[in-house]
Design a protein around this motif. Structure first.
Motif, PDB file in Angstrom:
ATOM      1  N   THR A 135      10.524  -4.790  70.154  1.00 37.88           N
ATOM      2  CA  THR A 135       9.132  -3.750  69.812  1.00 37.88           C
ATOM      3  C   THR A 135       9.441  -3.932  67.766  1.00 37.88           C
ATOM      4  N   ILE A 136      11.344  -3.803  67.748  1.00 39.59           N
ATOM      5  CA  ILE A 136      11.257  -4.269  65.911  1.00 39.59           C
ATOM      6  C   ILE A 136      10.379  -5.648  65.811  1.00 39.59           C
ATOM      7  N   THR A 137      10.626  -6.878  66.709  1.00 44.65           N
ATOM      8  CA  THR A 137       9.510  -7.243  65.712  1.00 44.65           C
ATOM      9  C   THR A 137       8.056  -7.364  66.111  1.00 44.65           C
ATOM     10  N   LEU A 138       7.846  -7.040  66.852  1.00 46.14           N
ATOM     11  CA  LEU A 138       6.656  -5.917  67.066  1.00 46.14           C
ATOM     12  C   LEU A 138       6.163  -5.761  66.035  1.00 46.14           C
ATOM     13  N   LEU A 139       6.625  -4.874  65.443  1.00 48.94           N
ATOM     14  CA  LEU A 139       6.156  -3.717  64.265  1.00 48.94           C
ATOM     15  C   LEU A 139       6.507  -4.546  63.222  1.00 48.94           C
ATOM     16  N   LYS A 140       6.986  -5.946  63.062  1.00 52.99           N
ATOM     17  CA  LYS A 140       7.128  -6.752  61.316  1.00 52.99           C
ATOM     18  C   LYS A 140       6.061  -6.664  61.425  1.00 52.99           C
ATOM     19  N   SER A 141       4.510  -7.252  62.583  1.00 54.79           N
ATOM     20  CA  SER A 141       3.584  -8.378  62.481  1.00 54.79           C
ATOM     21  C   SER A 141       2.558  -7.509  62.442  1.00 54.79           C
ATOM     22  N   VAL A 142       2.247  -5.992  62.409  1.00 48.63           N
ATOM     23  CA  VAL A 142       1.056  -5.116  62.903  1.00 48.63           C
ATOM     24  C   VAL A 142       1.170  -4.466  61.066  1.00 48.63           C
ATOM     25  N   ASP A 143       0.092  -4.039  61.194  1.00 48.89           N
ATOM     26  CA  ASP A 143      -0.701  -3.495  60.303  1.00 48.89           C
ATOM     27  C   ASP A 143      -0.838  -1.680  60.433  1.00 48.89           C
ATOM     28  N   ALA A 144      -0.555  -1.623  61.398  1.00 43.53           N
ATOM     29  CA  ALA A 144       0.060  -0.170  61.348  1.00 43.53           C
ATOM     30  C   ALA A 144       0.498   1.018  62.592  1.00 43.53           C
ATOM     31  N   ALA A 145       0.787   1.132  62.988  1.00 43.83           N
ATOM     32  CA  ALA A 145       1.387   2.098  64.611  1.00 43.83           C
ATOM     33  C   ALA A 145       0.722   3.432  64.869  1.00 43.83           C
ATOM     34  N   MET A 146       0.286   3.691  66.109  1.00 47.50           N
ATOM     35  CA  MET A 146       0.214   4.707  66.938  1.00 47.50           C
ATOM     36  C   MET A 146       1.634   5.152  67.248  1.00 47.50           C
ATOM     37  N   PHE A 147       2.542   5.803  67.525  1.00 43.30           N
ATOM     38  CA  PHE A 147       2.759   6.529  68.196  1.00 43.30           C
ATOM     39  C   PHE A 147       2.978   7.757  68.873  1.00 43.30           C
ATOM     40  N   GLY A 148       3.278   7.908  70.499  1.00 40.01           N
ATOM     41  CA  GLY A 148       3.068   9.140  70.747  1.00 40.01           C
ATOM     42  C   GLY A 148       4.826  10.061  70.613  1.00 40.01           C
ATOM     43  N   ALA A 149       5.282  10.454  71.028  1.00 37.39           N
ATOM     44  CA  ALA A 149       7.087  10.498  71.655  1.00 37.39           C
ATOM     45  C   ALA A 149       7.539  10.564  72.571  1.00 37.39           C
ATOM     46  N   ILE A 150       9.017  10.560  72.345  1.00 40.59           N
ATOM     47  CA  ILE A 150      10.231  10.125  72.815  1.00 40.59           C
ATOM     48  C   ILE A 150      10.700  11.801  73.331  1.00 40.59           C
ATOM     49  N   THR A 151      11.962  11.421  74.773  1.00 43.50           N
ATOM     50  CA  THR A 151      12.268  12.542  75.054  1.00 43.50           C
ATOM     51  C   THR A 151      13.802  12.103  74.656  1.00 43.50           C
ATOM     52  N   SER A 152      14.439  12.785  73.899  1.00 40.60           N
ATOM     53  CA  SER A 152      15.908  12.643  73.774  1.00 40.60           C
ATOM     54  C   SER A 152      16.755  13.958  74.172  1.00 40.60           C
ATOM     55  N   LYS A 153      17.823  13.875  74.550  1.00 41.97           N
ATOM     56  CA  LYS A 153      18.679  14.071  75.275  1.00 41.97           C
ATOM     57  C   LYS A 153      20.247  14.460  74.444  1.00 41.97           C
ATOM     58  N   PRO A 154      20.620  15.415  74.734  1.00 44.61           N
ATOM     59  CA  PRO A 154      22.290  15.628  74.822  1.00 44.61           C
ATOM     60  C   PRO A 154      22.971  14.254  74.565  1.00 44.61           C
ATOM     61  N   MET A 155      25.102  13.857  73.870  1.00 40.22           N
ATOM     62  CA  MET A 155      25.098  12.845  73.790  1.00 40.22           C
ATOM     63  C   MET A 155      25.536  12.672  75.503  1.00 40.22           C
ATOM     64  N   LYS A 156      26.063  13.672  75.903  1.00 40.53           N
ATOM     65  CA  LYS A 156      27.133  13.277  77.582  1.00 40.53           C
ATOM     66  C   LYS A 156      25.567  13.159  78.257  1.00 40.53           C
ATOM     67  N   ALA A 157      24.967  14.114  78.141  1.00 42.56           N
ATOM     68  CA  ALA A 157      23.547  13.338  79.363  1.00 42.56           C
ATOM     69  C   ALA A 157      23.015  12.180  78.775  1.00 42.56           C
TER      70      ALA A 157
END
Ligand code: IPM
Ligand code: MG
Length: 372
Positions: free
Chosen positions: A56-78
């Motif tokens: 995905t990092i490689t993809l981002l290097k090749s585009v003009d812009a990006a649309m991003f939705g959202a990502i779930t994050s959880k605390p370290m232990k979970a």
């Protein structure tokens, strides 16, 4: 050949639904673009130990812009518990992919316009029109953190910092350190972005938000850098406020403010407050803008409890798409999209649950698309 290459990064939770909604309006407005899906999100952490995989990092290097939705994050232990057992003893640490993206691609300018569209029942007051510029790569988001604190660092601090004395008495596993790192260049460029915006759009004032009376080193540097930049924009008024007072003044008199610029964490806080004043999470849009790449997203998170229900308000993401159109130079399309959003809000026939209605996510997108 499509004119633009856009990375399409839904992430997870409601990110998937709100990006689907944004795509409806972008397709209707006929942006000449190719949309390329990128893997990002909680599932990729669990299955391969990286929520923001290299491809995905490689993809981002090749585009003009990006649309991003959202990502779930959880605390370290979970996060550790859900990781594929194959990776569990590799010492992998979950770090927010959006924060990594901002840093890796130097998307230093987090631009968050907060406008009260007339007739929105959720407006705190009609007529609010604030624009937050948040520094997006440094400050307390530097990622330089210690828990437990290495003994060498504790020893060094004991010799070079008097205020460290009470902490030095504690065992090193009884406190933690997160470093707030602010650079002069980083501070200057975000303040410059705010003043350039004010100049271009004839805004009357830029307010520098800080806490330089207490956090003297870093916020002092930010404030000093801001004052130096401001000199080059004599036609624009500048003032400043401590972050705590700022939250109070914003609620008391939002019309005294116009463009706000802040270091990363204060900008994070103040942009949520400003978003709430114009309707809340369903209306907060965000651009993460660098010199080569810009990534647009709703300010809200992945709201796992609503995931799959197609009930959340997609306007934040649709306004993020409008910001992307502007950034690509498609300002006519951008204005058209904003007018369509404003018209649907004003008419009030289609309203999602947060606005007191029963319309679903894609009903809202379709209603906006019909106005285009
Ligand atoms: C935001 C969010 C993020 C941040 C989270 C999801 C890491 O709150 O974009 O404002 O803290 O920057
Ligand atoms: Mg935030």
């Amino acid at each position: 050949m499509p004119k633009y290459k856009i990375a399409w990064l839904p992430g997870d939770g409601i990110g998937i639904e709100v990006l689907e909604a944004a795509r409806i309006v972008l397709d209707t407005i006929q942006l000449n673009a190719e949309y390329i899906h990128g893997d990002i999100g909680w599932d990729f952490w669990c299955s391969e130990g990286d929520a923001f995989p290299q491809r995905t990092i490689t993809l981002l290097k090749s585009v003009d812009a990006a649309m991003f939705g959202a990502i779930t994050s959880k605390p370290m232990k979970a996060a550790q518990a859900e990781l594929n057992p194959k990776f569990q003893d590799k010492g992998l640490i979950y770090r927010s992919p959006i924060v990594r993206m901002r840093q890796q691609f130097d998307l230093y300018n987090c631009l968050r316009p907060c406008k009260a569209y007339p007739g929105n029942p959720l407006n705190f007051k009609e007529g609010i029109d604030l624009v937050v510029f948040r520094e997006n790569t440094e400050d307390l988001y530097s990622g330089v953190e210690f828990n437990p604190v290495p003994q060498e660092l504790a020893d060094l601090l004991t010799t070079i910092s008097k205020p460290f004395a009470p902490f030095a008495k504690l065992p090193i596993d009884q406190y933690a350190i997160s470093c707030k790192i602010n650079t002069k260049a980083g501070s200057e460029r975000i303040v410059r972005a705010a003043f350039e915006f004010a100049r271009k759009f004839k805004r009357k004032k830029v307010t520098i938000v800080h806490k330089a009376n207490v956090v003297r080193a870093t916020d002092g540097l930010f404030f000093d850098a801001a004052k130096e930049v401001a000199v080059h924009y004599p036609e624009i008024k500048m003032d400043d406020a401590n972050i705590d007072a700022m939250t109070m003044w914003l609620l008391k008199n939002p019309f005294n403010y116009d463009v706000l610029v802040a270091p990363n964490l204060y900008g994070d806080i103040i942009s949520d407050l400003c978003a709430q004043m114009v309707g809340g999470l369903g209306f907060g849009c965000s651009g993460n803008i660098g010199t080569k790449l810009a990534v647009f997203e709703p300010t809200h998170g992945s709201a796992p409890k609503y995931a799959g229900q197609y009930k959340v308000n997609p306007i934040a993401t649709i306004l993020a798409a409008k910001m992307m159109l502007d950034w690509l130079g498609e300002t006519e399309k951008g204005a058209k999209l904003e007018n369509a959003v404003a018209a649907v809000i004003k008419e009030g026939n289609v309203r999602t649950y947060d606005m007191g209605g029963n319309s679903k996510t894609l009903d809202m997108a379709n209603a906006i698309a019909e106005k285009l």
